[in-house]
Scaffold this motif. Structure first.
Motif, PDB file in Angstrom:
ATOM      1  N   GLU A   1     -13.544 -18.366  -3.552  1.00 45.05           N
ATOM      2  CA  GLU A   1     -12.977 -17.387  -3.620  1.00 45.05           C
ATOM      3  C   GLU A   1     -11.653 -17.518  -2.346  1.00 45.05           C
ATOM      4  O   GLU A   1     -10.987 -16.852  -2.436  1.00 45.05           O
ATOM      5  CB  GLU A   1     -13.789 -16.200  -3.419  1.00 45.05           C
ATOM      6  CG  GLU A   1     -14.811 -16.029  -2.539  1.00 45.05           C
ATOM      7  CD  GLU A   1     -16.054 -16.832  -2.807  1.00 45.05           C
ATOM      8  OE1 GLU A   1     -15.953 -17.933  -3.465  1.00 45.05           O
ATOM      9  OE2 GLU A   1     -17.144 -16.334  -2.439  1.00 45.05           O
TER      10      GLU A   1
ATOM     11  N   PHE B   1     -22.131 -29.173  -8.506  1.00 46.37           N
ATOM     12  CA  PHE B   1     -21.800 -27.935  -7.212  1.00 46.37           C
ATOM     13  C   PHE B   1     -21.587 -28.879  -5.961  1.00 46.37           C
ATOM     14  O   PHE B   1     -22.232 -29.812  -5.309  1.00 46.37           O
ATOM     15  CB  PHE B   1     -23.066 -27.169  -7.020  1.00 46.37           C
ATOM     16  CG  PHE B   1     -23.058 -26.176  -5.766  1.00 46.37           C
ATOM     17  CD1 PHE B   1     -22.252 -25.154  -5.943  1.00 46.37           C
ATOM     18  CD2 PHE B   1     -23.872 -26.494  -4.570  1.00 46.37           C
ATOM     19  CE1 PHE B   1     -22.035 -24.460  -4.499  1.00 46.37           C
ATOM     20  CE2 PHE B   1     -23.672 -25.606  -3.528  1.00 46.37           C
ATOM     21  CZ  PHE B   1     -22.734 -24.715  -3.540  1.00 46.37           C
TER      22      PHE B   1
ATOM     23  N   ILE C   1     -18.570 -26.125  -9.524  1.00 42.74           N
ATOM     24  CA  ILE C   1     -18.332 -24.849  -8.566  1.00 42.74           C
ATOM     25  C   ILE C   1     -18.009 -25.468  -7.202  1.00 42.74           C
ATOM     26  O   ILE C   1     -18.755 -26.699  -6.698  1.00 42.74           O
ATOM     27  CB  ILE C   1     -19.555 -24.188  -8.552  1.00 42.74           C
ATOM     28  CG1 ILE C   1     -19.942 -23.431  -9.613  1.00 42.74           C
ATOM     29  CG2 ILE C   1     -19.525 -22.978  -7.341  1.00 42.74           C
ATOM     30  CD1 ILE C   1     -21.172 -22.675  -9.785  1.00 42.74           C
ATOM     31  N   GLY C   2     -16.763 -25.244  -6.435  1.00 43.10           N
ATOM     32  CA  GLY C   2     -16.490 -25.807  -5.403  1.00 43.10           C
ATOM     33  C   GLY C   2     -16.258 -25.128  -4.307  1.00 43.10           C
ATOM     34  O   GLY C   2     -16.411 -23.671  -4.058  1.00 43.10           O
ATOM     35  N   PRO C   3     -16.107 -25.481  -2.810  1.00 45.95           N
ATOM     36  CA  PRO C   3     -15.868 -24.932  -1.749  1.00 45.95           C
ATOM     37  C   PRO C   3     -14.267 -24.819  -1.241  1.00 45.95           C
ATOM     38  O   PRO C   3     -13.614 -25.245  -2.119  1.00 45.95           O
ATOM     39  CB  PRO C   3     -16.597 -26.141  -0.646  1.00 45.95           C
ATOM     40  CG  PRO C   3     -16.333 -27.407  -1.204  1.00 45.95           C
ATOM     41  CD  PRO C   3     -16.212 -27.148  -2.752  1.00 45.95           C
TER      42      PRO C   3
ATOM     43  N   LEU D   1     -24.245 -30.900  -0.832  1.00 46.18           N
ATOM     44  CA  LEU D   1     -24.330 -29.876  -0.088  1.00 46.18           C
ATOM     45  C   LEU D   1     -23.892 -30.260   1.324  1.00 46.18           C
ATOM     46  O   LEU D   1     -23.278 -31.066   1.795  1.00 46.18           O
ATOM     47  CB  LEU D   1     -25.640 -29.516  -0.054  1.00 46.18           C
ATOM     48  CG  LEU D   1     -26.326 -29.209  -1.445  1.00 46.18           C
ATOM     49  CD1 LEU D   1     -27.768 -28.935  -1.521  1.00 46.18           C
ATOM     50  CD2 LEU D   1     -25.492 -28.374  -2.420  1.00 46.18           C
ATOM     51  N   GLY D   2     -24.469 -29.396   2.212  1.00 50.22           N
ATOM     52  CA  GLY D   2     -23.876 -29.526   3.745  1.00 50.22           C
ATOM     53  C   GLY D   2     -24.644 -30.614   4.319  1.00 50.22           C
ATOM     54  O   GLY D   2     -25.419 -31.516   4.055  1.00 50.22           O
ATOM     55  N   GLY D   3     -24.084 -31.156   5.602  1.00 57.43           N
ATOM     56  CA  GLY D   3     -24.398 -32.170   6.357  1.00 57.43           C
ATOM     57  C   GLY D   3     -24.230 -31.622   7.823  1.00 57.43           C
ATOM     58  O   GLY D   3     -24.091 -30.578   8.258  1.00 57.43           O
TER      59      GLY D   3
HETATM   60  P1  NAD Z   1     -20.617 -22.024  -0.148  1.00 57.62           P
HETATM   61  O1  NAD Z   1     -21.797 -22.591  -0.681  1.00 57.62           O
HETATM   62  O2  NAD Z   1     -20.582 -20.806   0.532  1.00 57.62           O
HETATM   63  O3  NAD Z   1     -19.929 -21.701  -1.653  1.00 57.62           O
HETATM   64  C1  NAD Z   1     -19.310 -22.727  -2.379  1.00 57.62           C
HETATM   65  C2  NAD Z   1     -19.296 -22.218  -3.723  1.00 57.62           C
HETATM   66  O4  NAD Z   1     -20.339 -21.478  -4.175  1.00 57.62           O
HETATM   67  C3  NAD Z   1     -18.102 -21.255  -3.911  1.00 57.62           C
HETATM   68  O5  NAD Z   1     -17.284 -21.340  -4.962  1.00 57.62           O
HETATM   69  C4  NAD Z   1     -18.946 -19.698  -3.849  1.00 57.62           C
HETATM   70  O6  NAD Z   1     -18.132 -18.884  -4.958  1.00 57.62           O
HETATM   71  C5  NAD Z   1     -20.058 -20.311  -4.838  1.00 57.62           C
HETATM   72  N1  NAD Z   1     -21.251 -19.664  -4.745  1.00 57.62           N
HETATM   73  C6  NAD Z   1     -21.458 -18.818  -3.873  1.00 57.62           C
HETATM   74  N2  NAD Z   1     -23.065 -18.167  -4.299  1.00 57.62           N
HETATM   75  C7  NAD Z   1     -23.310 -18.499  -5.483  1.00 57.62           C
HETATM   76  C8  NAD Z   1     -24.252 -18.437  -6.332  1.00 57.62           C
HETATM   77  N3  NAD Z   1     -25.490 -17.892  -6.052  1.00 57.62           N
HETATM   78  N4  NAD Z   1     -24.066 -19.249  -7.630  1.00 57.62           N
HETATM   79  C9  NAD Z   1     -23.177 -19.861  -7.771  1.00 57.62           C
HETATM   80  N5  NAD Z   1     -22.404 -20.381  -7.143  1.00 57.62           N
HETATM   81  C10 NAD Z   1     -22.152 -19.660  -5.893  1.00 57.62           C
HETATM   82  O7  NAD Z   1     -19.836 -23.188   0.375  1.00 57.62           O
HETATM   83  P2  NAD Z   1     -18.485 -23.016   1.493  1.00 57.62           P
HETATM   84  O8  NAD Z   1     -18.732 -22.149   2.536  1.00 57.62           O
HETATM   85  O9  NAD Z   1     -17.392 -22.820   0.329  1.00 57.62           O
HETATM   86  O10 NAD Z   1     -18.215 -24.580   1.883  1.00 57.62           O
HETATM   87  C11 NAD Z   1     -18.745 -25.089   3.181  1.00 57.62           C
HETATM   88  C12 NAD Z   1     -19.883 -25.996   2.770  1.00 57.62           C
HETATM   89  O11 NAD Z   1     -19.731 -26.886   1.823  1.00 57.62           O
HETATM   90  C13 NAD Z   1     -20.412 -26.734   3.925  1.00 57.62           C
HETATM   91  O12 NAD Z   1     -22.060 -26.601   3.992  1.00 57.62           O
HETATM   92  C14 NAD Z   1     -20.030 -28.116   3.654  1.00 57.62           C
HETATM   93  O13 NAD Z   1     -20.705 -29.015   4.317  1.00 57.62           O
HETATM   94  C15 NAD Z   1     -20.322 -28.088   2.171  1.00 57.62           C
HETATM   95  N6  NAD Z   1     -19.649 -29.210   1.562  1.00 57.62           N
HETATM   96  C16 NAD Z   1     -20.256 -30.315   1.059  1.00 57.62           C
HETATM   97  C17 NAD Z   1     -19.581 -31.380   0.345  1.00 57.62           C
HETATM   98  C18 NAD Z   1     -20.143 -32.665  -0.109  1.00 57.62           C
HETATM   99  O14 NAD Z   1     -19.575 -33.400  -0.659  1.00 57.62           O
HETATM  100  N7  NAD Z   1     -21.630 -32.719   0.056  1.00 57.62           N
HETATM  101  C19 NAD Z   1     -18.091 -31.492   0.369  1.00 57.62           C
HETATM  102  C20 NAD Z   1     -17.431 -30.421   1.017  1.00 57.62           C
HETATM  103  C21 NAD Z   1     -18.264 -29.167   1.410  1.00 57.62           C
END
Ligand code: NAD
Length: 469
Positions: free
Chosen positions: A173, A219, A143-145, A244-246
Motif C-alpha cells: 500500500e 510473499f 504479495i510484496g513490500p 521474509l525479514g533478516g
Molecule cells: P509487511 O509484511 O508489513 O508487508 C508486506 C506486504 O504484505 C504488503 O503488501 C502488505 O499489504 C501485505 N500484508 C499485510 N498484512 C497481510 C496479511 N495479513 N495477509 C496478506 N498480506 C498482508 O512488510 P513491509 O514493511 O512492506 O516490508 C519490509 C519487510 O520485508 C522487512 O522485514 C524486510 O526484511 C522484508 N523483505 C524481505 C525480502 C526478502 O527477499 N527476504 C525482500 C524485501 C523485504
C-alpha cells in the motif's frame, strides 16, 4: 528530467478519486492509487484462472519469447519507470537505486525466460523408467513490500509466468503506483489477464491468501506478516514461498584490509539507504583492526550525498515512510542512550521535510543492544568489537533470522571456513547482498523458506509430476 513522460504513464494507471500517494522526500503528491474491492479481487482471480489454461498450453519457447518482449517493453519505458519509482519510493535515480532497479527488472525477466527446464529422468533400468516433469500450478498470488517494489514484483512474476501460471499481484500500500506502472508496461507484451495487479492494503492481501482459486502465494515482507499468511493459507493447502525479514551479520577477519573493503562494506549496508532485506545490518570487527575499519567506513559514509531522489548527484534517499523512520530513530536513540559511540550521523533534523535520517555508524556497542538484535531496515550500522572469532560467529548466528551474511578476509581458505559456519540462506565473501538471477536466493530459520532465482526458483512455481512406467 523526465517527469513529463512519467506523468503520462501515471495518468494511465492512477484513479482520479483514489488514495493520495505522497513523495517521501518532499511530501508532494505523486499520484492517486486505485483500491481493489473484494468483488474486484474475485473478478481478477476468475479472469486469471480462465486465462491460465491457454497460457499453460503454450510451449516454454513461446512463453519465453513473450517474456523477452515484456523485457523489451520495460527497457523502452525505463526512464519513465525509474522517475516514478524514485518519486514514490524515495530512492535516488542514481547509484544502486531507481535506474538500477528498473534495469534489474529486465535482466531478471530475461534470465527467467532463458533457463532451460527439462524433464528429469529419475530411473531408467530393467526395473522401470521414471521421469519428473514440472507442470504449472495455476494462479499465483504475489504479495510484496515497499523497499524494492518493482524488482521484487518481477522476482515473483517472471518465474511464475515462465512456468505457465498466471499471476494476481498485490503491491504494498506504500508503493502501489510503481507496481501498477510496471504491470501496465508488461501487459503491453503479455496476453490479456495473464498478469493482473490488485492494489490494496493488508486486508486485500489476506483475502488473496484465503482465495480457493489461488494455488500458490509468493510473499516477500516481514516475518510477522509471513507467519499470519502461513496460518491463513493452510486452510486451502497453498504452496508458498516466504522471503521474509533478516538482520544480516558480516564478520571481518583480522587479515582483511580495512581501506580495500570499506566501500563494499558501505554499499553492503546502505544500498537503498539500508532498506534492503539482505543488507548488512550488523558488522563484527576484530579488536586488532577495529579503529581502522571504523575510520575507513566513516570516510566513505561522509562522501555519499543523501537527498531528493530526482536530483542526479544523490545516491542515498529518505526512508520510505514515517513508521520506518521512527523505527530507525528509536533504535539509534536506544544505542546512544546505552553509551555507544556515534561515528557519524544520528541527530536527525526533525523539522526538515521528508522522512530523511542521516547515514549513521555506531561503534563500541553492546552485542545485545536492540540496534544490533532487531531489524532496523534503514541507514544505520552498528559495528561490534570482538576478540574471539568463535564468539563473533556465535553472535552472528544468535538470532532467529538468517537471510544473508558475509565474511571479509584476504585469505580465501579462511573465509570459506568461516562462511561454512554461518547460519543463513546465503553467505557472501568480500561482498554483501550481491544477488544474481542465475543463483538461488532464500532464507534460513525465520527468514523464510523456498528459493527464488535460477532453475531452483522456476521449480518452486511448478507442480512436480512423476510419470513412472
Ligand atoms: P509487511 O509484511 O508489513 O508487508 C508486506 C506486504 O504484505 C504488503 O503488501 C502488505 O499489504 C501485505 N500484508 C499485510 N498484512 C497481510 C496479511 N495479513 N495477509 C496478506 N498480506 C498482508 O512488510 P513491509 O514493511 O512492506 O516490508 C519490509 C519487510 O520485508 C522487512 O522485514 C524486510 O526484511 C522484508 N523483505 C524481505 C525480502 C526478502 O527477499 N527476504 C525482500 C524485501 C523485504
Amino acid at each position: 528530467m523526465d517527469t513529463q513522460t512519467a506523468s503520462t504513464l501515471l495518468e494511465q494507471i492512477q484513479s482520479p478519486q483514489g488514495r493520495e500517494i505522497l513523495d517521501p522526500a518532499t511530501g508532494e503528491l505523486v499520484g492517486r492509487t486505485p483500491q481493489t474491492s473484494p468483488a474486484e479481487l474475485n473478478d481478477a482471480v476468475a479472469r486469471a484462472h480462465t486465462a491460465q489454461t491457454t497460457w499453460a498450453a503454450q510451449s516454454h519457447d513461446q512463453r519465453s519469447q513473450t517474456l523477452h518482449a515484456a523485457a523489451d517493453a520495460i527497457e523502452a519505458h525505463a526512464e519513465e519507470l525509474a522517475v516514478l519509482l524514485s518519486r514514490e519510493q524515495g530512492k535516488p535515480l542514481n547509484g544502486p537505486n531507481a535506474r538500477f532497479e528498473v534495469g534489474a527488472c529486465a535482466a531478471w525477466l530475461r534470465t527467467a525466460a532463458s533457463i532451460p527446464v527439462e524433464p528429469e529422468v529419475l530411473l531408467d533400468d530393467e526395473t522401470g523408467h521414471a521421469e519428473l516433469h514440472y507442470r504449472p500450478l495455476g494462479v499465483v498470488g504475489a504479495i510484496g513490500p515497499w523497499n524494492w517494489p518493482m524488482m521484487i514484483s518481477i522476482w515473483q512474476i517472471a518465474p511464475s509466468l515462465r512456468m505457465g501460471n498466471t499471476v494476481v499481484i498485490k503491491p504494498s500500500e506504500y508503493t502501489p503506483l510503481s507496481v501498477l506502472a510496471l504491470v501496465h508496461v508488461l501487459n503491453t507484451a503479455l496476453p490479456a489477464d495473464v498478469l493482473i495487479a490488485v492494489p490494496g492494503d493488508g486486508s486485500l492481501g489476506k483475502a488473496l491468501t484465503e482465495h480457493p482459486d489461488i494455488a500458490k502465494i509468493m510473499f516477500t515482507g516481514s516475518v510477522t506478516t509471513g507467519k499470519a499468511i502461513i496460518k491463513t493459507a493452510a486452510d486451502t493447502m497453498k504452496r508458498m514461498t516466504m522471503e521474509l525479514g533478516g538482520n544480516d551479520a558480516g564478520i571481518v577477519l583480522d587479515d582483511a584490509d580495512p581501506k580495500a573493503i570499506a566501500e563494499d562494506l558501505f554499499w553492503g549496508a546502505f544500498i537503498n539507504t539500508g532498506q534492503t532485506c539482505a543488507a548488512l545490518k550488523r558488522l563484527y570487527v576484530p579488536d586488532s583492526i577495529y579503529d581502522e575499519v571504523c575510520q575507513a567506513l566513516t570516510e566513505v559514509a561522509a562522501k555519499m550525498p543523501m537527498g531528493i531522489g530526482l536530483e542526479e548527484h544523490n545516491v542515498l534517499g529518505p526512508l520510505q515512510n514515517a513508521k520506518q523512520r521512527e523505527i530507525v530513530a528509536r533504535l539509534v536513540d536506544a544505542a546512544t542512550d546505552s553509551g555507544a559511540r556515534v561515528l557519524i550521523g544520528a541527530d536527525p533534523d526533525d523539522a526538515a521535510p521528508g522522512f530523511f535520517y542521516p547515514t549513521t555508524l555506531v561503534a563500541d556497542i553492546d552485542p545485545q543492544n536492540p540496534l544490533v538484535t532487531e531489524e532496523q531496515f534503514g541507514p544505520a550500522l552498528p559495528i561490534i568489537r570482538y576478540t574471539s572469532l568463535d564468539q563473533a560467529i556465535a553472535w552472528a548466528n544468535g538470532l532467529e533470522v538468517g537471510l544473508g551474511s558475509s565474511v571479509w578476509s584476504s585469505d580465501p581458505k579462511r573465509a570459506a571456513e568461516v562462511a561454512a559456519r554461518m547460519e543463513a540462506g546465503t553467505t557472501w565473501i568480500n561482498k554483501h547482498g550481491a544477488i544474481d538471477p542465475r543463483v538461488p536466493f532464500g532464507g534460513a530459520k525465520q527468514s523464510g523458506f523456498g528459493l527464488e532465482f535460477g532453475l531452483q526458483g522456476l521449480k518452486e512455481v511448478a507442480q512436480p509430476h512423476v510419470i513412472s512406467s
